[in-house]
Design a protein around this motif. Structure first.
Motif, PDB file in Angstrom:
ATOM      1  N   LEU A 123       0.814  -1.219   0.000  1.00  0.00           N
ATOM      2  CA  LEU A 123       0.000   0.000   0.000  1.00  0.00           C
ATOM      3  C   LEU A 123       0.847   1.269   0.000  1.00  0.00           C
ATOM      4  CD1 LEU A 123      -2.779  -0.989   2.562  1.00  0.00           C
ATOM      5  CD2 LEU A 123      -3.095  -0.616   0.107  1.00  0.00           C
ATOM      6  N   THR A 124       2.057   1.179   0.540  1.00  0.00           N
ATOM      7  CA  THR A 124       2.851   2.389   0.741  1.00  0.00           C
ATOM      8  C   THR A 124       4.139   2.432  -0.064  1.00  0.00           C
ATOM      9  OG1 THR A 124       4.013   1.441   2.660  1.00  0.00           O
ATOM     10  CG2 THR A 124       1.952   2.614   3.092  1.00  0.00           C
ATOM     11  N   LYS A 125       4.416   1.444  -0.887  1.00  0.00           N
ATOM     12  CA  LYS A 125       5.661   1.446  -1.647  1.00  0.00           C
ATOM     13  C   LYS A 125       5.619   2.535  -2.728  1.00  0.00           C
ATOM     14  CE  LYS A 125       4.212  -1.982  -5.097  1.00  0.00           C
ATOM     15  NZ  LYS A 125       4.499  -3.305  -5.695  1.00  0.00           N
ATOM     16  N   PRO A 126       6.780   3.008  -3.180  1.00  0.00           N
ATOM     17  CA  PRO A 126       6.804   3.986  -4.281  1.00  0.00           C
ATOM     18  C   PRO A 126       6.082   3.439  -5.510  1.00  0.00           C
ATOM     19  CG  PRO A 126       8.965   3.803  -3.255  1.00  0.00           C
ATOM     20  CD  PRO A 126       8.128   2.697  -2.674  1.00  0.00           C
ATOM     21  N   GLN A 127       5.301   4.274  -6.154  1.00  0.00           N
ATOM     22  CA  GLN A 127       4.493   3.840  -7.287  1.00  0.00           C
ATOM     23  C   GLN A 127       4.714   4.748  -8.492  1.00  0.00           C
ATOM     24  OE1 GLN A 127       0.418   3.495  -5.965  1.00  0.00           O
ATOM     25  NE2 GLN A 127       0.905   1.927  -4.481  1.00  0.00           N
ATOM     26  N   PRO A 128       5.803   4.529  -9.224  1.00  0.00           N
ATOM     27  CA  PRO A 128       6.037   5.309 -10.445  1.00  0.00           C
ATOM     28  C   PRO A 128       5.036   4.910 -11.522  1.00  0.00           C
ATOM     29  CG  PRO A 128       7.622   3.521 -10.279  1.00  0.00           C
ATOM     30  CD  PRO A 128       6.851   3.521  -8.994  1.00  0.00           C
ATOM     31  N   HIS A 129       4.948   5.747 -12.559  1.00  0.00           N
ATOM     32  CA  HIS A 129       4.131   5.395 -13.715  1.00  0.00           C
ATOM     33  C   HIS A 129       4.747   4.198 -14.431  1.00  0.00           C
ATOM     34  CE1 HIS A 129       1.266   8.720 -13.786  1.00  0.00           C
ATOM     35  NE2 HIS A 129       2.257   9.560 -13.555  1.00  0.00           N
ATOM     36  N   ASP A 130       3.919   3.461 -15.152  1.00  0.00           N
ATOM     37  CA  ASP A 130       4.446   2.443 -16.048  1.00  0.00           C
ATOM     38  C   ASP A 130       5.365   3.116 -17.069  1.00  0.00           C
ATOM     39  OD1 ASP A 130       2.982   0.489 -14.774  1.00  0.00           O
ATOM     40  OD2 ASP A 130       1.276   0.669 -16.153  1.00  0.00           O
ATOM     41  N   ALA A 131       6.432   2.416 -17.466  1.00  0.00           N
ATOM     42  CA  ALA A 131       7.410   3.006 -18.388  1.00  0.00           C
ATOM     43  C   ALA A 131       6.760   3.495 -19.676  1.00  0.00           C
ATOM     44  CB  ALA A 131       8.501   1.984 -18.694  1.00  0.00           C
ATOM     45  N   GLY A 132       5.747   2.795 -20.139  1.00  0.00           N
ATOM     46  CA  GLY A 132       5.089   3.182 -21.384  1.00  0.00           C
ATOM     47  C   GLY A 132       4.373   4.510 -21.320  1.00  0.00           C
ATOM     48  N   TYR A 133       4.106   4.990 -20.106  1.00  0.00           N
ATOM     49  CA  TYR A 133       3.412   6.266 -19.941  1.00  0.00           C
ATOM     50  C   TYR A 133       4.185   7.408 -20.593  1.00  0.00           C
ATOM     51  CZ  TYR A 133       1.087  10.144 -17.471  1.00  0.00           C
ATOM     52  OH  TYR A 133       0.412  11.302 -17.156  1.00  0.00           O
ATOM     53  N   TRP A 134       5.510   7.289 -20.621  1.00  0.00           N
ATOM     54  CA  TRP A 134       6.355   8.377 -21.118  1.00  0.00           C
ATOM     55  C   TRP A 134       6.843   8.142 -22.540  1.00  0.00           C
ATOM     56  CZ3 TRP A 134       5.820  12.052 -17.687  1.00  0.00           C
ATOM     57  CH2 TRP A 134       5.622  11.698 -16.347  1.00  0.00           C
ATOM     58  N   SER A 135       6.413   7.089 -23.187  1.00  0.00           N
ATOM     59  CA  SER A 135       7.051   6.669 -24.432  1.00  0.00           C
ATOM     60  C   SER A 135       6.529   7.353 -25.690  1.00  0.00           C
ATOM     61  CB  SER A 135       6.909   5.151 -24.591  1.00  0.00           C
ATOM     62  OG  SER A 135       5.540   4.782 -24.696  1.00  0.00           O
ATOM     63  N   SER A 136       5.408   8.043 -25.623  1.00  0.00           N
ATOM     64  CA  SER A 136       4.797   8.574 -26.851  1.00  0.00           C
ATOM     65  C   SER A 136       4.609  10.085 -26.826  1.00  0.00           C
ATOM     66  CB  SER A 136       3.444   7.888 -27.091  1.00  0.00           C
ATOM     67  OG  SER A 136       3.589   6.491 -27.182  1.00  0.00           O
ATOM     68  N   VAL A 137       5.477  10.790 -26.126  1.00  0.00           N
ATOM     69  CA  VAL A 137       5.280  12.235 -25.966  1.00  0.00           C
ATOM     70  C   VAL A 137       5.884  13.054 -27.104  1.00  0.00           C
ATOM     71  CG1 VAL A 137       5.004  12.201 -23.469  1.00  0.00           C
ATOM     72  CG2 VAL A 137       7.300  12.310 -24.446  1.00  0.00           C
ATOM     73  N   GLY A 138       6.788  12.487 -27.869  1.00  0.00           N
ATOM     74  CA  GLY A 138       7.379  13.210 -28.991  1.00  0.00           C
ATOM     75  C   GLY A 138       8.387  14.258 -28.554  1.00  0.00           C
ATOM     76  N   GLN A 139       8.648  15.199 -29.455  1.00  0.00           N
ATOM     77  CA  GLN A 139       9.603  16.262 -29.171  1.00  0.00           C
ATOM     78  C   GLN A 139       8.978  17.312 -28.247  1.00  0.00           C
ATOM     79  OE1 GLN A 139      12.924  16.464 -30.125  1.00  0.00           O
ATOM     80  NE2 GLN A 139      12.475  14.332 -30.659  1.00  0.00           N
ATOM     81  N   PRO A 140       9.749  17.835 -27.297  1.00  0.00           N
ATOM     82  CA  PRO A 140       9.180  18.827 -26.382  1.00  0.00           C
ATOM     83  C   PRO A 140       8.920  20.163 -27.070  1.00  0.00           C
ATOM     84  CG  PRO A 140      11.534  18.578 -25.989  1.00  0.00           C
ATOM     85  CD  PRO A 140      11.150  17.497 -26.974  1.00  0.00           C
ATOM     86  N   ASP A 141       7.881  20.847 -26.634  1.00  0.00           N
ATOM     87  CA  ASP A 141       7.585  22.215 -27.064  1.00  0.00           C
ATOM     88  C   ASP A 141       8.254  23.135 -26.047  1.00  0.00           C
ATOM     89  OD1 ASP A 141       6.382  24.788 -27.304  1.00  0.00           O
ATOM     90  OD2 ASP A 141       4.632  23.903 -28.295  1.00  0.00           O
ATOM     91  N   LEU A 142       9.387  23.721 -26.416  1.00  0.00           N
ATOM     92  CA  LEU A 142      10.184  24.486 -25.464  1.00  0.00           C
ATOM     93  C   LEU A 142       9.489  25.750 -25.003  1.00  0.00           C
ATOM     94  CD1 LEU A 142      13.804  24.064 -26.893  1.00  0.00           C
ATOM     95  CD2 LEU A 142      12.525  22.597 -25.321  1.00  0.00           C
ATOM     96  N   ALA A 143       8.671  26.362 -25.867  1.00  0.00           N
ATOM     97  CA  ALA A 143       7.935  27.566 -25.464  1.00  0.00           C
ATOM     98  C   ALA A 143       6.930  27.230 -24.364  1.00  0.00           C
ATOM     99  CB  ALA A 143       7.229  28.185 -26.662  1.00  0.00           C
ATOM    100  N   LYS A 144       6.222  26.129 -24.525  1.00  0.00           N
ATOM    101  CA  LYS A 144       5.290  25.706 -23.474  1.00  0.00           C
ATOM    102  C   LYS A 144       6.056  25.300 -22.220  1.00  0.00           C
ATOM    103  CE  LYS A 144       1.471  24.148 -26.423  1.00  0.00           C
ATOM    104  NZ  LYS A 144       0.635  22.989 -26.843  1.00  0.00           N
ATOM    105  N   GLY A 145       7.209  24.682 -22.422  1.00  0.00           N
ATOM    106  CA  GLY A 145       8.040  24.299 -21.287  1.00  0.00           C
ATOM    107  C   GLY A 145       8.476  25.502 -20.473  1.00  0.00           C
ATOM    108  N   GLU A 146       8.818  26.592 -21.165  1.00  0.00           N
ATOM    109  CA  GLU A 146       9.219  27.799 -20.436  1.00  0.00           C
ATOM    110  C   GLU A 146       8.041  28.372 -19.653  1.00  0.00           C
ATOM    111  OE1 GLU A 146      11.501  32.087 -20.982  1.00  0.00           O
ATOM    112  OE2 GLU A 146      10.879  30.973 -22.777  1.00  0.00           O
ATOM    113  N   GLN A 147       6.854  28.361 -20.225  1.00  0.00           N
ATOM    114  CA  GLN A 147       5.680  28.848 -19.493  1.00  0.00           C
ATOM    115  C   GLN A 147       5.447  28.023 -18.229  1.00  0.00           C
ATOM    116  OE1 GLN A 147       2.112  29.303 -21.780  1.00  0.00           O
ATOM    117  NE2 GLN A 147       2.971  30.844 -23.132  1.00  0.00           N
ATOM    118  N   LEU A 148       5.600  26.707 -18.340  1.00  0.00           N
ATOM    119  CA  LEU A 148       5.428  25.857 -17.165  1.00  0.00           C
ATOM    120  C   LEU A 148       6.525  26.107 -16.137  1.00  0.00           C
ATOM    121  CD1 LEU A 148       4.410  22.568 -18.989  1.00  0.00           C
ATOM    122  CD2 LEU A 148       2.987  23.826 -17.358  1.00  0.00           C
ATOM    123  N   PHE A 149       7.729  26.410 -16.614  1.00  0.00           N
ATOM    124  CA  PHE A 149       8.838  26.740 -15.718  1.00  0.00           C
ATOM    125  C   PHE A 149       8.495  27.942 -14.850  1.00  0.00           C
ATOM    126  CE2 PHE A 149      12.645  29.361 -15.010  1.00  0.00           C
ATOM    127  CZ  PHE A 149      13.476  28.469 -14.352  1.00  0.00           C
TER     128      PHE A 149
END
Length: 304
Positions: free
Chosen positions: A26-52
């Protein structure tokens, strides 16, 4: 008789072991499944800066008082005092040794949205992953892509200063079981797109509730008191109520809240002060439409 006690003892050992296994599950670390991050493509740096800027990364991770380009050197080292001990903010620059430059997107994303470190360990919730959990995989990819363009720093922050039992990371799993929640903080009926955008910014990357919501003795948010203000979680003073019931900003209009976030000036020509100075400097980088969305959300939340 001896055989009976041996049997009872054996049953007790089995029960304790089963309980320990269940507690770990119930309390162990629970990362996302590896596949969760596999289809994101190239980052949008302008959006990344806004989130920063929305996330206030520079406010905690840059050197105190850093201005301009120096605010993008995320060398860490800031000491955050709390009732549980002192947390030292880490270096999150792209430096591969002192910072997070060697992390994969999955490691960065699991830290941001699940509170799980690169070694699979629980991270302390002094890092507001409970709010950042609202970020999508694409959001995280955009943010990490932007952060990798920032300057390197070789500074190594000191370890946290925590006494027992707070220095036991396993206990953080219990805290997550009680308080970690990636759902909306408030339900807003018939919210339009503007308010929904504000909700994402305030409840997510802006992590406004981390300071503006009161907490219980274990550091969890007090239910029903979202953004109602309370004692400063980092020490002296208090953080104001920012709901429509606030004596501080409850009477402000959406335009006045937007102006405050943009310029740092209140409707009565006072200026932003305290820890909000850094927050306002960061958030002022956002487009006006986002500041208006934040204002609309703050006028829509339940009054406290």
């Amino acid at each position: 008789m001896a055989a009976r006690w041996a049997k009872v003892l054996g049953i007790g050992v089995v029960v304790v072991a089963a309980g320990a296994v269940a507690a770990w599950a119930l309390t162990k670390p629970q990362p996302h499944d590896a596949g969760y991050w596999s289809s994101v493509g190239q980052p949008d740096l302008a959006k990344g800066e806004q989130l920063f800027w929305a996330g206030g990364c520079a406010g905690c991770h840059a050197a105190e008082g850093a201005e301009g380009d120096a605010a993008k050197i995320l060398s860490g080292g800031l000491a955050l005092k709390s009732p549980f001990g002192t947390f030292h903010v880490p270096n999150i620059s792209p430096d591969p040794k002192a910072g997070i430059g060697s992390w994969t997107l999955a490691q960065f994303g699991d830290a941001m949205t699940r509170g799980v470190g690169p070694g699979g360990e629980h991270l302390y919730p002094s890092f507001p992953y409970g709010s950042y959990a609202r970020l999508s995989a694409a959001d995280v990819n955009d943010l990490y892509g932007y952060m990798k363009t920032l300057p390197h720093s070789s500074n190594v922050a000191p370890p946290h200063e925590l006494g027992f039992p707070f220095n036991q990371r396993l206990a953080v799993g219990g805290w997550k079981l009680l308080y970690f929640d990636d759902g909306p903080r408030v339900e807003l009926a018939s919210a339009d797109d503007k308010v929904k955008r504000g909700q994402f910014l305030v409840e997510g990357p802006g992590h406004c509730g981390e300071c503006h919501t009161p907490r219980n003795a274990l550091g969890g948010f007090e239910k029903g008191q979202w953004l109602a203000g309370g004692p400063n979680p980092e020490g002296q003073g208090s953080i104001p109520n920012i709901t429509p019931g606030s004596k501080d900003i409850g009477a402000w209009s959406e335009d006045e809240i937007t102006e405050y976030l943009s310029t740092g000036f209140t409707p009565d020509f006072d200026s932003v002060g305290g820890s909000m100075v850094e927050v306002q400097k960061n958030i002022a980088h956002l487009p006006k439409s986002d500041l208006q969305a934040i204002a609309a959300y703050l006028k829509a939340v339940p009054a406290r």
